[in-house]
Design a protein around this motif. Sequence first.
Motif, PDB file in Angstrom:
ATOM      1  N   ILE A 252      18.607  14.848  42.247  1.00  0.00           N
ATOM      2  CA  ILE A 252      19.106  14.071  41.117  1.00  0.00           C
ATOM      3  C   ILE A 252      20.001  14.976  40.266  1.00  0.00           C
ATOM      4  O   ILE A 252      19.861  16.196  40.280  1.00  0.00           O
ATOM      5  CB  ILE A 252      17.983  13.468  40.251  1.00  0.00           C
ATOM      6  CG1 ILE A 252      17.085  14.560  39.666  1.00  0.00           C
ATOM      7  CG2 ILE A 252      17.178  12.446  41.031  1.00  0.00           C
ATOM      8  CD1 ILE A 252      16.037  14.032  38.693  1.00  0.00           C
ATOM      9  N   ASP A 253      20.915  14.351  39.542  1.00  0.00           N
ATOM     10  CA  ASP A 253      21.869  15.104  38.727  1.00  0.00           C
ATOM     11  C   ASP A 253      21.619  14.992  37.239  1.00  0.00           C
ATOM     12  O   ASP A 253      22.137  15.803  36.462  1.00  0.00           O
ATOM     13  CB  ASP A 253      23.297  14.624  39.032  1.00  0.00           C
ATOM     14  CG  ASP A 253      23.671  14.826  40.480  1.00  0.00           C
ATOM     15  OD1 ASP A 253      23.486  15.940  40.994  1.00  0.00           O
ATOM     16  OD2 ASP A 253      24.139  13.845  41.116  1.00  0.00           O
ATOM     17  N   TRP A 254      20.862  13.982  36.823  1.00  0.00           N
ATOM     18  CA  TRP A 254      20.642  13.793  35.386  1.00  0.00           C
ATOM     19  C   TRP A 254      19.342  13.037  35.186  1.00  0.00           C
ATOM     20  O   TRP A 254      19.115  11.983  35.795  1.00  0.00           O
ATOM     21  CB  TRP A 254      21.804  13.005  34.778  1.00  0.00           C
ATOM     22  CG  TRP A 254      21.777  12.852  33.281  1.00  0.00           C
ATOM     23  CD1 TRP A 254      20.929  13.430  32.396  1.00  0.00           C
ATOM     24  CD2 TRP A 254      22.671  12.039  32.505  1.00  0.00           C
ATOM     25  NE1 TRP A 254      21.230  13.036  31.110  1.00  0.00           N
ATOM     26  CE2 TRP A 254      22.304  12.188  31.153  1.00  0.00           C
ATOM     27  CE3 TRP A 254      23.742  11.210  32.817  1.00  0.00           C
ATOM     28  CZ2 TRP A 254      22.961  11.521  30.114  1.00  0.00           C
ATOM     29  CZ3 TRP A 254      24.407  10.551  31.799  1.00  0.00           C
ATOM     30  CH2 TRP A 254      24.023  10.715  30.459  1.00  0.00           C
ATOM     31  N   ASN A 264      13.239  27.001  29.844  1.00  0.00           N
ATOM     32  CA  ASN A 264      13.975  27.877  30.770  1.00  0.00           C
ATOM     33  C   ASN A 264      14.521  27.102  31.961  1.00  0.00           C
ATOM     34  O   ASN A 264      14.427  27.551  33.109  1.00  0.00           O
ATOM     35  CB  ASN A 264      13.058  29.016  31.252  1.00  0.00           C
ATOM     36  CG  ASN A 264      12.637  29.926  30.112  1.00  0.00           C
ATOM     37  OD1 ASN A 264      13.472  30.578  29.494  1.00  0.00           O
ATOM     38  ND2 ASN A 264      11.344  29.937  29.821  1.00  0.00           N
ATOM     39  N   VAL A 265      15.117  25.958  31.691  1.00  0.00           N
ATOM     40  CA  VAL A 265      15.633  25.104  32.757  1.00  0.00           C
ATOM     41  C   VAL A 265      16.700  25.818  33.577  1.00  0.00           C
ATOM     42  O   VAL A 265      16.702  25.761  34.814  1.00  0.00           O
ATOM     43  CB  VAL A 265      16.192  23.793  32.163  1.00  0.00           C
ATOM     44  CG1 VAL A 265      17.041  23.049  33.198  1.00  0.00           C
ATOM     45  CG2 VAL A 265      15.050  22.900  31.688  1.00  0.00           C
ATOM     46  N   SER A 266      17.635  26.501  32.926  1.00  0.00           N
ATOM     47  CA  SER A 266      18.729  27.122  33.664  1.00  0.00           C
ATOM     48  C   SER A 266      18.238  28.218  34.615  1.00  0.00           C
ATOM     49  O   SER A 266      18.876  28.481  35.641  1.00  0.00           O
ATOM     50  CB  SER A 266      19.762  27.705  32.693  1.00  0.00           C
ATOM     51  OG  SER A 266      19.175  28.693  31.866  1.00  0.00           O
ATOM     52  N   GLU A 267      17.104  28.858  34.281  1.00  0.00           N
ATOM     53  CA  GLU A 267      16.556  29.882  35.160  1.00  0.00           C
ATOM     54  C   GLU A 267      15.738  29.275  36.295  1.00  0.00           C
ATOM     55  O   GLU A 267      15.788  29.757  37.431  1.00  0.00           O
ATOM     56  CB  GLU A 267      15.668  30.834  34.359  1.00  0.00           C
ATOM     57  CG  GLU A 267      16.410  31.603  33.271  1.00  0.00           C
ATOM     58  CD  GLU A 267      15.474  32.443  32.425  1.00  0.00           C
ATOM     59  OE1 GLU A 267      14.299  32.610  32.831  1.00  0.00           O
ATOM     60  OE2 GLU A 267      15.899  32.917  31.351  1.00  0.00           O
ATOM     61  N   GLU A 273      21.425  22.667  33.507  1.00  0.00           N
ATOM     62  CA  GLU A 273      21.277  23.048  32.109  1.00  0.00           C
ATOM     63  C   GLU A 273      20.450  21.963  31.410  1.00  0.00           C
ATOM     64  O   GLU A 273      20.221  20.881  31.966  1.00  0.00           O
ATOM     65  CB  GLU A 273      22.640  23.189  31.424  1.00  0.00           C
ATOM     66  CG  GLU A 273      23.547  24.246  32.033  1.00  0.00           C
ATOM     67  CD  GLU A 273      23.089  25.661  31.742  1.00  0.00           C
ATOM     68  OE1 GLU A 273      22.223  25.831  30.843  1.00  0.00           O
ATOM     69  OE2 GLU A 273      23.600  26.595  32.394  1.00  0.00           O
ATOM     70  N   ALA A 274      20.032  22.253  30.186  1.00  0.00           N
ATOM     71  CA  ALA A 274      19.258  21.285  29.416  1.00  0.00           C
ATOM     72  C   ALA A 274      19.785  21.239  27.987  1.00  0.00           C
ATOM     73  O   ALA A 274      20.345  22.216  27.475  1.00  0.00           O
ATOM     74  CB  ALA A 274      17.777  21.638  29.428  1.00  0.00           C
ATOM     75  N   ILE A 275      19.608  20.102  27.348  1.00  0.00           N
ATOM     76  CA  ILE A 275      19.968  19.945  25.943  1.00  0.00           C
ATOM     77  C   ILE A 275      18.869  19.137  25.271  1.00  0.00           C
ATOM     78  O   ILE A 275      18.364  18.161  25.847  1.00  0.00           O
ATOM     79  CB  ILE A 275      21.341  19.259  25.776  1.00  0.00           C
ATOM     80  CG1 ILE A 275      21.763  19.238  24.298  1.00  0.00           C
ATOM     81  CG2 ILE A 275      21.357  17.871  26.392  1.00  0.00           C
ATOM     82  CD1 ILE A 275      23.197  18.778  24.088  1.00  0.00           C
ATOM     83  N   TYR A 528      20.595  18.347  33.345  1.00  0.00           N
ATOM     84  CA  TYR A 528      21.780  17.815  34.014  1.00  0.00           C
ATOM     85  C   TYR A 528      22.416  18.869  34.909  1.00  0.00           C
ATOM     86  O   TYR A 528      22.277  20.076  34.687  1.00  0.00           O
ATOM     87  CB  TYR A 528      22.793  17.310  32.985  1.00  0.00           C
ATOM     88  CG  TYR A 528      23.193  18.342  31.951  1.00  0.00           C
ATOM     89  CD1 TYR A 528      24.261  19.205  32.184  1.00  0.00           C
ATOM     90  CD2 TYR A 528      22.497  18.465  30.748  1.00  0.00           C
ATOM     91  CE1 TYR A 528      24.634  20.157  31.245  1.00  0.00           C
ATOM     92  CE2 TYR A 528      22.858  19.416  29.799  1.00  0.00           C
ATOM     93  CZ  TYR A 528      23.927  20.255  30.058  1.00  0.00           C
ATOM     94  OH  TYR A 528      24.285  21.202  29.123  1.00  0.00           O
ATOM     95  N   ASN A 529      23.126  18.409  35.909  1.00  0.00           N
ATOM     96  CA  ASN A 529      23.724  19.269  36.913  1.00  0.00           C
ATOM     97  C   ASN A 529      25.078  19.775  36.409  1.00  0.00           C
ATOM     98  O   ASN A 529      26.111  19.124  36.572  1.00  0.00           O
ATOM     99  CB  ASN A 529      23.898  18.507  38.223  1.00  0.00           C
ATOM    100  CG  ASN A 529      24.172  19.420  39.401  1.00  0.00           C
ATOM    101  OD1 ASN A 529      24.722  20.494  39.249  1.00  0.00           O
ATOM    102  ND2 ASN A 529      23.779  18.971  40.591  1.00  0.00           N
ATOM    103  N   ALA A 530      25.052  20.946  35.773  1.00  0.00           N
ATOM    104  CA  ALA A 530      26.271  21.522  35.204  1.00  0.00           C
ATOM    105  C   ALA A 530      27.163  22.138  36.276  1.00  0.00           C
ATOM    106  O   ALA A 530      28.360  22.336  36.040  1.00  0.00           O
ATOM    107  CB  ALA A 530      25.900  22.582  34.169  1.00  0.00           C
TER     108      ALA A 530
END
Length: 566
Positions: A252-254, A264-267, A273-275, A528-530
């Motif tokens: 999934i992308d979002w 720590n979503v990006s890791e 990434e997350a917001i 989301y899939n940055a």
Amino acid sequence: MMSLRTTRRRRVSLAAGIAAVGLALAGCGSSGGTGDGGAGASGADTLVAYTGQSGDYQINFNPYSPTKVGGLGTIYESLFFVTNVNTDDYVPLLGTEYAWNDDGTQLDVTLRDDVTWSDGEAFDADDVVFTFQLILDNPALNTGGFDGEVTAVDATHVSISFPEPAFVTGPEVLGKTFIVPEHIWNGIDPTADVVAEPVGTGPYVLSDFKPQAFTLSANEDYWDGAPAVRHIRFLSLSGNTAGADALAAGTIDWQTGPVPDIQNVSENYPGYEAITIPQNQMALLTCSNAELGCEGPQTDPAVREAIYYALDRDQLNALAFQGTASEMSPTFALLPTQEQYISADVDETTVPAKPDTAKVDDILTAAGYEKGADGIYAKEGVPLSLTVEVVTGWTDYITAIDTMGQQLKAVGIGLTASQSSWNEWTDKKGKGNYQLAIDSLGQGAASDPYYLYNNFFSSANTAPVGEVAPVNVARFSDPAVDDALAVLKSTDPADTAARQAQFDVIQAAVVDDMPYIPVLTGGTTSEYNAAKFTGWPTLDDLYAFPAIWASPDNAQIFKALQPTGE
């Protein structure tokens, strides 16, 4: 009905007022529309979304239905894009310009002249006037209760007049009323038809449906050009855990929802990434009004107040929300962006972070409750025990209820969870067949507390138990609040002193009665899939609310995204 296509003018009463509450995607049905998406749509230009839907979709692309599965902003457009996460100028959509007269009794709108419906028919002012007439003719659609007249001046201009100043209706009329095609909808029952083959002016069309997923594909004839994200695939999964697993697998992308170690979503999820946005205010909703048929101990304001003071919100934030929640005002003015509206007469401007056991005891004892040998309060031999409704698979809310249950038991109140499907949960809330339910009170059409108050505390938006309440599911009703809302409706937004006097009245009642027991401001976190798409909202450029289930904000984001080719 006379048509501008025969050069005649017509006037209709404005009954537009589709309240903006946070819209959840749920349910869908058969295939329809055009496009080249197909059931297997995938690839670099396809965005796969998970909205939290569990169970089969049931088709419903009626933009006025409470069980619609989508289409707001993607298939159907409003006149302008209006969001409640910023105070920027409205973004032109089907409308290009608008202007109020000096006293707020007339709103003039200029329409685009280069728009076609997705079936090739031309769009013009007739469709706008027809939409408002449709809402007028069907009171169930008129959740805002607006009173005015729309005149189709010519093919690209409409004029809306009101019997009294109506500045406050602007965001709803311009940004939350979704225009439908007269040539199709003149044969549709808007209260019952599921619109399996939707026709709109938006950037996407329905191209494929299966019970476990549906696909929207780019509208090649969209007035602003076909979007770069060619396909949007909405999946049904089994809940938050399945969403996190799909994120880890990159399928999934979002999505918007909790994942392990959310800080720590990006890791943990390479490429993602997350917001987190503090936007929706979590509360224990109560069926509060015995006069309208509510039953149970939660109809006693003392019980609601006792629960309010019994919660350990710091613990809830740590255990259920991974520290993403933030402080909240018991007035429901959103912090920090609306703190200037909080009444000076309110003693507590923020909810307590820790429980006050002594205060709980004082409140319940004064209300006639006594603590039994089992440690639970009782009144006339009936233990003080309540049930909270929650959607199966909503792991963060389920954890919150389990934690609340332990907290309340420690002070002498029983609390148990009842899990059900989203449809059943929605039905219980709407018809008042519940004691408590955990949910969030979303912001309204714009960043102003008036809209939340009008949605959730107006008598016009509720109904007796057994009948569906449009928004005010707590069944709260207070003539003083209704009067204050009426004054606010006709007050110039620039007159801050006059508006604050009415906010003072509303907030006194909200805090005193507490039909929605404040918990915390939910930090709405999306992953989301940055790596696959650029153009996502950021804290520095928050052009739309980045929650996948938030419509029409999600459509504005779909249009802004650019595939990277990865």
